[in-house]
Scaffold this motif. Sequence first.
Motif, short mmCIF file in Angstrom:
data_model
loop_
_atom_site.label_atom_id
_atom_site.label_comp_id
_atom_site.label_asym_id
_atom_site.label_seq_id
_atom_site.Cartn_x
_atom_site.Cartn_y
_atom_site.Cartn_z
N ASP A 185 -40.27 0.47 33.43
CA ASP A 185 -39.10 -0.39 33.62
C ASP A 185 -37.84 0.45 33.73
OD1 ASP A 185 -37.77 -3.00 33.64
OD2 ASP A 185 -37.00 -2.39 31.69
N TRP A 186 -37.67 1.37 32.81
CA TRP A 186 -36.52 2.28 32.76
C TRP A 186 -36.83 3.29 31.67
CZ3 TRP A 186 -32.65 3.12 36.02
CH2 TRP A 186 -31.57 3.91 35.62
N PRO A 187 -36.64 4.58 31.90
CA PRO A 187 -37.13 5.56 30.93
C PRO A 187 -36.35 5.65 29.63
CG PRO A 187 -36.03 6.66 32.77
CD PRO A 187 -36.14 5.22 33.14
N GLU A 188 -35.13 5.15 29.60
CA GLU A 188 -34.30 5.30 28.41
C GLU A 188 -34.05 3.95 27.74
OE1 GLU A 188 -33.14 8.02 26.98
OE2 GLU A 188 -34.01 9.37 28.48
N PRO A 189 -34.08 3.91 26.41
CA PRO A 189 -33.66 2.69 25.71
C PRO A 189 -32.15 2.50 25.79
CG PRO A 189 -34.21 4.42 24.15
CD PRO A 189 -34.53 4.96 25.50
N PRO A 190 -31.65 1.33 25.41
CA PRO A 190 -30.20 1.11 25.42
C PRO A 190 -29.47 2.15 24.56
CG PRO A 190 -31.38 -0.94 25.02
CD PRO A 190 -32.40 0.15 24.94
N PRO A 191 -28.22 2.48 24.92
CA PRO A 191 -27.48 3.51 24.17
C PRO A 191 -27.42 3.25 22.67
CG PRO A 191 -26.33 2.98 26.19
CD PRO A 191 -27.47 2.00 26.10
N VAL A 192 -27.27 1.98 22.26
CA VAL A 192 -27.21 1.69 20.83
C VAL A 192 -28.51 2.06 20.15
CG1 VAL A 192 -27.92 -0.74 21.14
CG2 VAL A 192 -26.64 -0.07 19.10
N VAL A 193 -29.63 1.90 20.85
CA VAL A 193 -30.94 2.26 20.27
C VAL A 193 -31.08 3.78 20.21
CG1 VAL A 193 -33.44 2.12 20.59
CG2 VAL A 193 -32.00 0.11 21.02
N VAL A 194 -30.61 4.47 21.23
CA VAL A 194 -30.65 5.94 21.22
C VAL A 194 -29.92 6.47 19.98
CG1 VAL A 194 -29.87 8.03 22.40
CG2 VAL A 194 -30.84 6.14 23.73
N GLU A 195 -28.79 5.88 19.67
CA GLU A 195 -28.02 6.31 18.50
C GLU A 195 -28.78 6.02 17.20
OE1 GLU A 195 -24.14 4.66 18.48
OE2 GLU A 195 -23.61 5.42 20.48
N LEU A 196 -29.41 4.85 17.13
CA LEU A 196 -30.13 4.47 15.91
C LEU A 196 -31.35 5.37 15.69
CD1 LEU A 196 -29.81 0.63 16.38
CD2 LEU A 196 -28.92 1.91 14.42
N VAL A 197 -32.04 5.70 16.76
CA VAL A 197 -33.19 6.60 16.65
C VAL A 197 -32.73 8.00 16.24
CG1 VAL A 197 -35.04 7.75 17.95
CG2 VAL A 197 -34.63 5.29 18.25
N ALA A 198 -31.65 8.47 16.87
CA ALA A 198 -31.12 9.80 16.55
C ALA A 198 -30.67 9.88 15.09
CB ALA A 198 -29.97 10.15 17.48
N GLY A 199 -30.21 8.75 14.57
CA GLY A 199 -29.77 8.72 13.18
C GLY A 199 -30.89 8.70 12.17
N GLY A 200 -32.12 8.55 12.65
CA GLY A 200 -33.27 8.61 11.77
C GLY A 200 -33.70 7.30 11.17
N GLY A 201 -32.97 6.23 11.46
CA GLY A 201 -33.32 4.94 10.86
C GLY A 201 -34.38 4.17 11.62
N TRP A 202 -34.45 4.37 12.94
CA TRP A 202 -35.41 3.65 13.77
C TRP A 202 -36.43 4.61 14.36
CZ3 TRP A 202 -33.48 -0.91 17.22
CH2 TRP A 202 -32.73 -1.82 16.43
N ARG A 203 -37.62 4.07 14.63
CA ARG A 203 -38.67 4.86 15.27
C ARG A 203 -38.80 4.44 16.73
NH1 ARG A 203 -44.77 4.68 15.33
NH2 ARG A 203 -44.58 2.53 14.65
N LEU A 204 -38.99 5.40 17.61
CA LEU A 204 -39.16 5.14 19.04
C LEU A 204 -40.60 5.41 19.44
CD1 LEU A 204 -37.89 4.52 21.84
CD2 LEU A 204 -37.47 6.98 22.06
#
Length: 228
Positions: A185-204
């Motif tokens: 569909d699109w290789p990248e998640p929404p920017p807000v999700v990228v930030e949450l994953v980078a912050g360690g709180g969410w799993r991708l």
Amino acid sequence: MANYVLVAGAWLGAWVWDEVGAELRAAGHGVHPVTLSGLAERRGEPAGQQTHVADVVSAVERLDLRDVVLVGHSYSGIPVGQAAERIGDRLTGVVFVDANVPVDGESFADQGAEPAALVAAIAANGGFWAPMPAAEFAEQGLTTEQIDRIVAGATPHPGSSLTEPAVLERPLAALPATYVKCLLDWPEPPPVVVELVAGGGWRLVELDTGHWPMVSQPVELARVLARV
């Protein structure tokens, strides 16, 4: 074992989770697919975004579910994300399947590339977002038969649910969340999700399929959900 509450995206109902649900039940989990107001067999019921939030919360409370994993696909990530913070200690986790996520004060339309065009399309269609034609499902990892199934089961989506803003009481980072990105569909998640994953709180988690993995890769998606 967990109780999975499965909520499909725009135009679709609980039926789209049939294969995923069968896999989860075979693994011993509880499975509770939800059709949102105004869609599928609930077509004609009044529905705004907060109605959809209430649909999810009421399903959890009516069935007195515990160890709940809420699963939101596409549009329904917005009401599911809001419902997650309203069911308290019943919640075990949230899974956003190639989904929009709620941002306080923003609507689904606000998150799109052309919000004004979507609002105009809804107005031109009597207050509903018309389902996509079969050609729009190309290159999403779906067979012709699978596309036909989605198109046949789709119903117009209540437009007010797409223009009503989300209401969040806490930061998204507080949710125990997994985001499933479908790469075709699109290789990248929404920017807000990228930030949450980078912050360690969410799993991708990535799936090599299109935007409707519950149809194109139900076994693989069920395995991802079971790991939550």
